[in-house]
Every structure is written in C-alpha cells, then in structure tokens.
Design a protein around this motif. Structure first.
Motif, PDB file in Angstrom:
ATOM      1  N   THR A 136      -7.194  -2.447   4.955  1.00 52.64           N
ATOM      2  CA  THR A 136      -6.660  -3.316   3.789  1.00 52.64           C
ATOM      3  C   THR A 136      -7.860  -3.460   3.042  1.00 52.64           C
ATOM      4  N   VAL A 137      -9.144  -3.346   3.335  1.00 51.14           N
ATOM      5  CA  VAL A 137     -10.405  -3.553   2.730  1.00 51.14           C
ATOM      6  C   VAL A 137     -11.056  -2.467   2.142  1.00 51.14           C
ATOM      7  N   SER A 251      -5.533  10.805  -4.703  1.00 54.00           N
ATOM      8  CA  SER A 251      -4.669  11.537  -3.822  1.00 54.00           C
ATOM      9  C   SER A 251      -4.945  10.958  -2.397  1.00 54.00           C
ATOM     10  N   GLU A 252      -6.124  10.719  -1.893  1.00 53.44           N
ATOM     11  CA  GLU A 252      -6.438  10.361  -0.623  1.00 53.44           C
ATOM     12  C   GLU A 252      -5.889   9.020  -0.139  1.00 53.44           C
ATOM     13  N   ILE A 253      -5.418   7.997  -1.084  1.00 53.91           N
ATOM     14  CA  ILE A 253      -5.032   6.795  -0.378  1.00 53.91           C
ATOM     15  C   ILE A 253      -3.647   6.831   0.139  1.00 53.91           C
ATOM     16  N   LEU A 257      -3.221   5.747   4.180  1.00 62.35           N
ATOM     17  CA  LEU A 257      -2.287   4.855   4.952  1.00 62.35           C
ATOM     18  C   LEU A 257      -1.126   5.349   5.648  1.00 62.35           C
ATOM     19  N   PHE A 258      -0.705   6.647   5.412  1.00 61.75           N
ATOM     20  CA  PHE A 258       0.396   7.309   6.262  1.00 61.75           C
ATOM     21  C   PHE A 258      -0.387   7.517   7.654  1.00 61.75           C
ATOM     22  N   SER A 260      -2.963   6.359   9.127  1.00 62.98           N
ATOM     23  CA  SER A 260      -3.303   4.875   9.689  1.00 62.98           C
ATOM     24  C   SER A 260      -2.222   4.486  10.474  1.00 62.98           C
ATOM     25  N   ILE A 261      -0.818   4.694   9.966  1.00 64.12           N
ATOM     26  CA  ILE A 261       0.372   4.314  10.429  1.00 64.12           C
ATOM     27  C   ILE A 261       0.993   5.277  11.593  1.00 64.12           C
ATOM     28  N   TYR A 262       0.991   6.391  11.117  1.00 65.48           N
ATOM     29  CA  TYR A 262       1.847   7.475  11.848  1.00 65.48           C
ATOM     30  C   TYR A 262       0.955   8.612  12.329  1.00 65.48           C
ATOM     31  N   GLY A 263      -0.456   8.524  12.213  1.00 66.95           N
ATOM     32  CA  GLY A 263      -1.235   9.734  12.708  1.00 66.95           C
ATOM     33  C   GLY A 263      -1.245   9.836  14.030  1.00 66.95           C
ATOM     34  N   ASP A 264      -1.008   8.979  15.085  1.00 65.22           N
ATOM     35  CA  ASP A 264      -0.804   9.030  16.411  1.00 65.22           C
ATOM     36  C   ASP A 264       0.093   9.926  17.071  1.00 65.22           C
ATOM     37  N   ARG A 265       1.278  10.222  15.980  1.00 65.24           N
ATOM     38  CA  ARG A 265       2.120  11.056  16.114  1.00 65.24           C
ATOM     39  C   ARG A 265       1.768  12.488  16.196  1.00 65.24           C
ATOM     40  N   PHE A 266       0.708  12.820  15.631  1.00 62.87           N
ATOM     41  CA  PHE A 266       0.405  14.134  15.528  1.00 62.87           C
ATOM     42  C   PHE A 266      -0.708  14.437  16.210  1.00 62.87           C
TER      43      PHE A 266
END
Length: 400
Positions: A136-137, A251-253, A257-258, A260-266
């Motif tokens: 968030t920072v 493009s990286e933003i 975010l995606f 950081s929330i759902y990365g553990d699923r892959f």
C-alpha cells in the motif's frame, strides 16, 4: 489508539516520499542517457556511465547501512543522501568532460541508491504500525514513476535535455522537504549475514534460481540502459520517451496488486518460465520494429514480464531461505538482479550496441531471456521429489 494516530501522518508522508523519490529513478534510468548523449558521448561511454551505478550501489548500500545501524537513525541518513544528490546534480549540470562526469556521477550514485532500501525500511515499519501491507506504500512508487515519466518528458521537451540536472535537483529538494515530516525509525537496514552465505550456497535449487535470475537480469538491464537511446534513434522526443516509461510503469501496478492477493494460487516456477518467455518475446519485437510508437505498445508487456517475475521471485526467495538468512539471500538477489548484471550489461552492452546496432543488441538480450526460461523450465521438470511433497503438504495445510 495513540500509536495509531501517530502512524497515520507518517504513513501518508511515506506514500508521498515514495511517490517523489521514484521521480529521480525516472531521471537516472531514462533521461540521464539523453543528457549524456546531448554532451556528445558515444554509446560505449554511456554504457560505462550506466554500469557505474550498480557497481557503486554495492559499496554505498553497505556503508550507509552501517551508518544507519551505528547511529540508530534512518531519517537523518536519508536527509544527508538527498542533500548529497542535490550538490552532485549541481556539479554535474556545469560539467562537460567525460572524466569529470564520470567522477561526479560516481559520487551521485553513492548518494542515490541507498535512499531506496532506507525508504523501504521506514515504509515497512509504518505500514505494520498502521495494520497495512507494505504494497500500500510501495505502489505509490510505481504511480510516482508513471506520473514523473510523463511530466518530466514534457518538461525536458520544453527546457531541453541539457537541463536534466536542474530537474533532478528540484525533485530531490521536494523529497528532502517531505522527509522532514517523516517519523524516524531506529530499525537498521538489513545487512548481509556473511556467516549465512555458505548455508545458502549449499542449496542447489537456490543456486539454480540465482543463475537464472542473473541471465534474465542481463537482458532486462540491457533494455533499461539503452531503451531511451533506441527511441531517440527512431526519432522520438523527450515527451514520447515519457509515454514509453508511463506505459511500462502503469502496466505493473495491476499485476502487483493481483499477485499480492492471488499469487499463492499459482506455482512459482511456471510463473517464472512465463515471465522469462514474455521478456524474450518483448525484446524480439523491439529488435524487429522500426517505429517508436510500436515500442511504446511493446512496453505494456512489462506487466507480464517484470511484474510477474518480481513478485514471484520475492515469494520464491521467502520460501527457499530460512528466516535467519533472509537478509543474506535478499542481498545476493540484489547483486544478481541489479548490481552484477547492471555492471555487465552496461559495459558490454554499450560496446555491442555501438558495434552491431539495435537489432543484434536486442536479439542478444532475447537470447539471455531464453536461457533463463530454459533454466527455470529445466528446474521445474527435474524437481526434487522431497521438495514437491513438502510443497504439497504446505499447500494442503493452507487449505485446511
């Protein structure tokens, strides 16, 4: 309750500071090469000046880390660094010879690179106090990079690339002013634990990972060093170069975010294989095109190349390295991704670009990305069965 109220203004100040300091990052990575070109330096000379940064960052980060640890302050050290940047920028603005520029840019890098790990240190602590994620920072840094990339491009198109150092002084001055409103933290910057290096180097998977990262970093740093020169050769002005940087940073933003929330699923290695392949495709397209506008469009692939790689690589390091050796592992990662690769890509890349031209330069960058892709793929296909079972048990425990 009181600590929460105290952390609120500090968190806001850190977001503003993160937003601002990435303006100087835009200048260093994008517009400094144009400043050098304006002075009449060759591509090989520009490559040497670019390579000085990663080399100096190894020494500077260590020395300022020791100073921060000894005096138990981060804020005061950052003030010194920003003042140093302003002074060095002024001297650079009145320098013209290659030898003088080389000396002064070395001193500038000495004050420039340590600002980022120091700001991360305060930002992490401020985010924890506020009950927020560090992202968030940090994401305000990406937003700042995007905004400054566009604004600086238009400003320099009006006042000229020769005034680049005056813009640097202005942004560093704003960052220095914001620093006065930041609450100091006594936590020192994480230092390399020399006793833990051998423990890390005994891990075959980690050694393989660093080797692949190094190959991928060479290709990425080659592009970083000579993208603006490429655009300039294709007739792009400073404002169009700003749009190219805006495309990549914006493009990286969403990817940050995606993941950081759902990365553990892959799974990590497939993501790294995909990111490396996108890097290779991106550089192939740059080698084939003859249009600056096409390169701007290609820059949007930055999200699926660097965005996916960076988040996934940090996640993989967190899994592979024990907590007591985390600082050592991160230091080695920084050496592989930024320092050693930047030094090699700057010095040799400048010679390749000057002697063989843009097409072959980017084909070589593509080749290094493909080597990394093959490396990650080979590791994925020949994983340790014990490690696979461990990951499966971790995944099942998380579901439980």
């Amino acid at each position: 309750m009181e600590s929460s109220s105290l952390s609120r203004p500090n968190l806001s100040s850190m977001r503003a500071f993160s937003f601002t300091i990435y303006g100087t990052m835009v200048l260093v990575s994008t517009y400094f090469p144009l400043f050098y070109a304006k002075l009449g330096f060759s591509n090989s000379q520009i490559g040497v000046l670019y390579a000085l940064g990663p080399m100096i960052s190894l020494i500077a980060n260590l020395l300022w880390s020791i100073a921060s640890d000894k005096y138990r302050t981060v804020k005061k050290i950052m003030c010194i660094l920003l003042i140093g940047q302003i002074i060095m920028s002024y001297i650079l603005s009145i320098s013209t010879s290659f030898s003088m520029i080389m000396l002064m840019i070395t001193m500038f890098y000495f004050f420039f690179y340590p600002v980022f790990p120091l700001s991360d240190t305060i930002a992490i602590n401020a985010a924890k106090q506020h009950g927020k994620s560090f992202i968030t920072v940090r994401i305000f840094g990406s937003i700042g990079y995007a905004c400054f990339a566009l604004v600086i491009g238009y400003v320099l198109s009006v006042i000229g690339a020769s005034r680049t150092m005056w813009v640097t002084m202005a942004i560093a001055g704003i960052a220095l002013l914001i620093t006065l409103f930041i609450q100091d933290q006594s936590s020192p910057v994480a230092k390399m634990n020399m006793s833990g290096i051998w423990s890390i180097l005994r891990q075959k998977e980690l050694l393989w990972f660093f080797g692949c990262v190094f190959c991928l970093a060479i290709s990425a740093r080659m592009n970083d060093a000579f993208l603006t020169i490429t655009l300039k050769d294709l007739g792009a002005g400073e404002n169009l170069i700003g749009w190219a940087q805006l495309a990549s940073s914006c493009s990286e933003i969403p990817i940050f975010l995606f993941l950081s929330i759902y990365g553990d699923r892959f799974k990590e290695l497939p993501l790294l294989i995909f990111a490396s392949l996108v890097f290779a495709t991106r550089f192939l397209l740059v080698s084939l095109t003859g249009s600056a506008y096409a390169i701007i469009a290609i820059q949007f692939m930055h999200s699926f190349s660097f965005g996916i790689f960076y988040v996934t690589a940090i996640r993989m390091l967190t899994r592979l390295i024990p907590d007591e050796y985390r600082a050592t592992g991160m230091a080695l990662f920084t050496i592989a991704w930024s320092s050693a690769s930047g030094l090699l890509s700057g010095t040799l890349g400048g010679i390749v670009f000057e002697q063989f031209g843009r097409q072959r330069f980017y084909l070589i960058a593509m080749t290094f990305a493909l080597i990394a892709c093959v490396g990650f793929a080979t590791r994925y296909l020949h994983r340790d069965p014990a490690a696979i079972r461990a990951n499966q048990s971790i995944g099942s425990s998380k579901k439980g």
